[in-house]
Design a protein around this motif. Structure first.
Motif, short mmCIF file in Angstrom:
data_model
loop_
_atom_site.label_atom_id
_atom_site.label_comp_id
_atom_site.label_asym_id
_atom_site.label_seq_id
_atom_site.Cartn_x
_atom_site.Cartn_y
_atom_site.Cartn_z
N VAL A 42 -2.07 -1.62 -3.76
CA VAL A 42 -3.05 -0.55 -3.54
C VAL A 42 -2.29 0.75 -3.77
O VAL A 42 -1.48 1.18 -2.95
N CYS A 79 -6.24 0.78 4.71
CA CYS A 79 -6.07 -0.36 3.79
C CYS A 79 -5.07 -1.37 4.37
O CYS A 79 -5.30 -2.58 4.32
N VAL A 128 0.87 -1.18 0.00
CA VAL A 128 0.00 0.00 0.00
C VAL A 128 0.90 1.23 0.00
O VAL A 128 1.72 1.40 0.91
N ALA A 135 -11.33 1.38 2.72
CA ALA A 135 -10.40 0.25 2.81
C ALA A 135 -11.13 -1.08 2.62
O ALA A 135 -10.63 -1.98 1.95
N VAL A 190 -11.79 -1.47 -0.99
CA VAL A 190 -10.52 -1.80 -1.66
C VAL A 190 -10.23 -3.30 -1.51
O VAL A 190 -9.83 -3.97 -2.46
N CYS A 191 -10.45 -3.83 -0.31
CA CYS A 191 -10.20 -5.26 -0.08
C CYS A 191 -11.12 -6.12 -0.94
O CYS A 191 -10.69 -7.13 -1.48
#
Ligand code: ZN
Length: 657
Positions: free
Chosen positions: A486, A426, A415, A628, A631-632
């Motif tokens: 990321v 994240c 990240v 976050a 994003v996952c």
């Protein structure tokens, strides 16, 4: 080996024999040369008063597979002694009967499963019994003439027991062998190819005997088989792409992603360069207790990773076929560790913790093998006995203590801009979901924020190509590969209209918010290509679909970044790498938004701060953690069929919809 016993500390533990038992067990657990990760067990015999006010004799014995270093009262199972003493008189007892009977003889149904050696502990006529897999002693027994040597070293002090499968068979064998001995004349037992048992009527005596017995073996080894890597070439060879390829090949064979951690200490390097490496490493493990975690032998990486692995798998299947009784199912044939000539020793784990456990075992094994060779020839337990333990259900049950798997177990993520805000969230969420995560940030605090198993913070400027390459290489060196990027790092420049824009503001925004992402992506691509279900998530902005006045430097860079991601999706899709963009809006718990700025903006729109925070269609606040979590999801399975997508997370914006 030094005694860790502290008289004052022991006195502080309390009167109860179980408290003394916990104290001495922890001392044993702290010494890696005695027990490693769930090996070894201890017990104390005592009288308790049950709920009916009756007195009963019980054996408090460690729960199967528990880590002795961290054990407390709850890690001991109280089993009725009488039941255990009766079991030893049976001619046969299957594993499942043993587990069922010992469990049903416990005084506390919620206690852990008693150690498989509970019956053995029960009939040893001393109050305290300690059992370890002491490296030094087992190493000596794992050599040619090992039994003879042990006899010479200990004379009549120790009772010697040839190798027998642990559990009921071992208990029965020892019971028969010791029927006529005078227990007062021995201090303990050496279990060949397995470990040491000592005993005494107080915790200190049993513990001190263990330390003394092991020290004698250590001295013996030091005089005759001191192992030290010769000085000279201590620089490991390095090929990070080949490492990533190796990790992927092992993951595919195991059927799940694994991390690959490389040890390059002098002994690991020396061993990896040993002329007789393949044959030597192929002879077998330090103790059969290790094989459920490490398998019998390591992979030798003496050529391209895939080919070496193919050979390993073939040999593992042959080993299985040679030893199975026809009722067993072959376990996954993937190696748990590898020796890579010139590079070092590589450990493969589903989790950072498993990597560490395997790395520890590998390190102890390498030392033992070299010592064994120094002592006339490393000769570990024969393959059939090792197989029996590897496929022993009670041994496999210990692995189940690890808990249920997480979605990103074995995955490696990086990240950028990970020290704060969305980036930090994240890192946290990816880590909570099992990934090993590296955070890159300009802020030097990043190193201190993320440390420990499976986390690392790296200081670097993503607009500097050398910083970027150095950081990405460091991540692969540490975890063995890379699966998730990321691309988040960003700055929010001061609000300036186009006519008043200072060139340095414009340039810095483009450097960090656009060019930096391109540099990171470029450095990651070769590794992502060797990754497992690789995915890139780019953090864009609502400003891309809905720009605002005074934010040209930011909006233009983010729009360029989005276009970069779209081209990347086109270019990288055929190579198996997904690229998607998330567009957050008004994420207030990040460094960009100060309280003053919030008040200023709210006032500008004639709103209260609370109204301004939820100024969207759903009237919800969007936090860094919300972003976050999205994003996952985008980095994970749910998005495995999606690339080139742009997903807003803004509570609904009428200009975007
Ligand atoms: Zn044991």
């Amino acid at each position: 080996m030094k005694s860790l016993w502290d008289e004052k500390e022991a006195a502080r533990q309390g009167e109860h024999p179980l408290d003394q038992r916990v104290y001495a067990t922890r001392l044993i657990g702290q010494e890696a040369d005695l027990v490693l990760h769930g090996g070894g067990n201890t017990s104390v015999k005592t009288e308790i008063v049950n709920i009916f006010g009756e007195k009963e004799d019980v054996l408090y014995v460690t729960g199967s597979g528990l880590d002795l270093a961290a054990i407390d009262r709850s890690g001991f199972s109280p089993v009725r002694l009488e039941a255990l003493e009766r079991l030893i008189n049976l001619d046969e007892l299957s594993d499942s009967e043993m587990v069922r009977t010992t469990r049903s003889s416990m005084l506390d149904a919620s206690a852990p499963n008693p150690s498989v050696e509970a019956i053995l502990h029960a009939f040893i006529p001393f109050k305290y019994v300690d059992h370890t897999h002491a490296d030094a002693v087992v190493t000596i027994t794992n050599t040619e003439k090992g039994m003879e040597r042990i006899g010479q070293i200990y004379g009549d002090r120790m009772f010697i027991v040839p190798y027998v499968m642990p559990g009921f068979l071992l208990a029965k064998e020892v019971y028969e062998m010791t029927r006529d001995i005078n227990w007062e004349q021995v201090e303990g037992m050496i279990l060949l190819n397995h470990g040491v048992i000592t005993f005494g009527n107080d915790a200190r005596t049993a513990y001190m005997r263990m330390i003394q017995i092991v020290t004698v073996a250590e001295d013996y080894l030091e005089k005759r088989a001191m192992v030290e890597a010769p000085g000279g070439d201590e620089t490991p060879d390095e090929d990070l792409y080949e490492l990533a390829r190796l990790r992927r090949a092992v993951s595919e064979t195991r059927g799940v992603p694994v991390l690959a951690a490389t040890a390059t200490d002098p002994l690991a390097l020396y061993f990896s360069r040993h002329l007789n490496l393949e044959e030597l490493a192929g002879r077998g493990p330090l103790t059969p207790d290790h094989v459920t975690r490490t398998k019998r032998t390591p992979l030798i990486v003496d050529g391209p990773a895939e080919e070496a692995l193919e050979r390993f798998v073939e040999e593992y299947r042959e080993y299985f076929d040679r030893n199975t009784d026809g009722t067993l199912t072959c376990l996954d044939p993937a190696p748990r560790w590898a020796v890579w000539p010139g590079h070092g020793v590589v450990s493969f784990g589903r989790t950072p913790e498993e990597s560490r456990v395997i790395a520890d075992i590998a390190q102890h094994t390498v030392r033992a093998i070299l010592q064994g060779e120094g002592l006339g020839g490393w000769q570990p337990l024969s393959e059939d006995h090792v197989f029996d333990v590897e496929y022993w259900e009670l041994q496999r049950a210990k692995l189940a203590l690890g808990g249920s798997p997480l979605p990103f177990d074995g995955k490696v993520a990086v990240v950028t801009g990970g020290a704060s805000g969305i980036g930090r969230a994240c890192v946290e969420v990816l880590s909570e979901q099992g990934a090993a995560v590296a955070a890159i940030d300009l802020n030097p605090d990043v190193e201190g924020i993320f440390e420990g198993d499976g986390l690392c913070g790296l200081v670097g400027d993503i607009s500097d190509p050398e910083d970027v390459r150095g950081a990405i290489d460091a991540i692969v060196r540490r975890f063995g590969g890379l699966d998730i990027l990321v691309s988040n790092a960003g700055i929010f420049p001061a609000s300036e209209t186009i006519d008043e824009m200072r060139p340095e503001v414009w340039r810095r925004s483009l450097d960090v918010n656009l060019t930096g992402h391109q540099l990171v992506l470029q450095a990651c691509i070769p590794y992502l290509e060797l990754g497992i279900e690789p995915a890139v998530v780019v953090v864009g902005s609502k400003n891309v679909p809905a720009p605002g006045q005074g934010a040209a430097a930011y909006s233009v860079a983010k729009a360029g970044l989005t276009q970069l991601a779209r081209v990347a999706a086109l270019e990288l899709g055929p190579r198996g790498i997904r690229v998607n963009v998330v567009h957050p809006d008004h994420v207030f718990d990040t460094g960009i938004w100060t309280p003053e700025m919030l008040e200023d903006r709210a006032e500008h729109y004639g709103m209260t701060v609370d109204e301004y925070r939820t100024r969207n269609i759903l009237k919800v606040e969007v936090g860094a953690r919300d972003v976050a979590e999205l994003v996952c999801v985008m980095a994970g399975r749910v998005f495995s069929r999606t690339t080139g997508a742009q997903v807003p997370i803004d509570g609904g914006n009428d200009r975007v919809i």
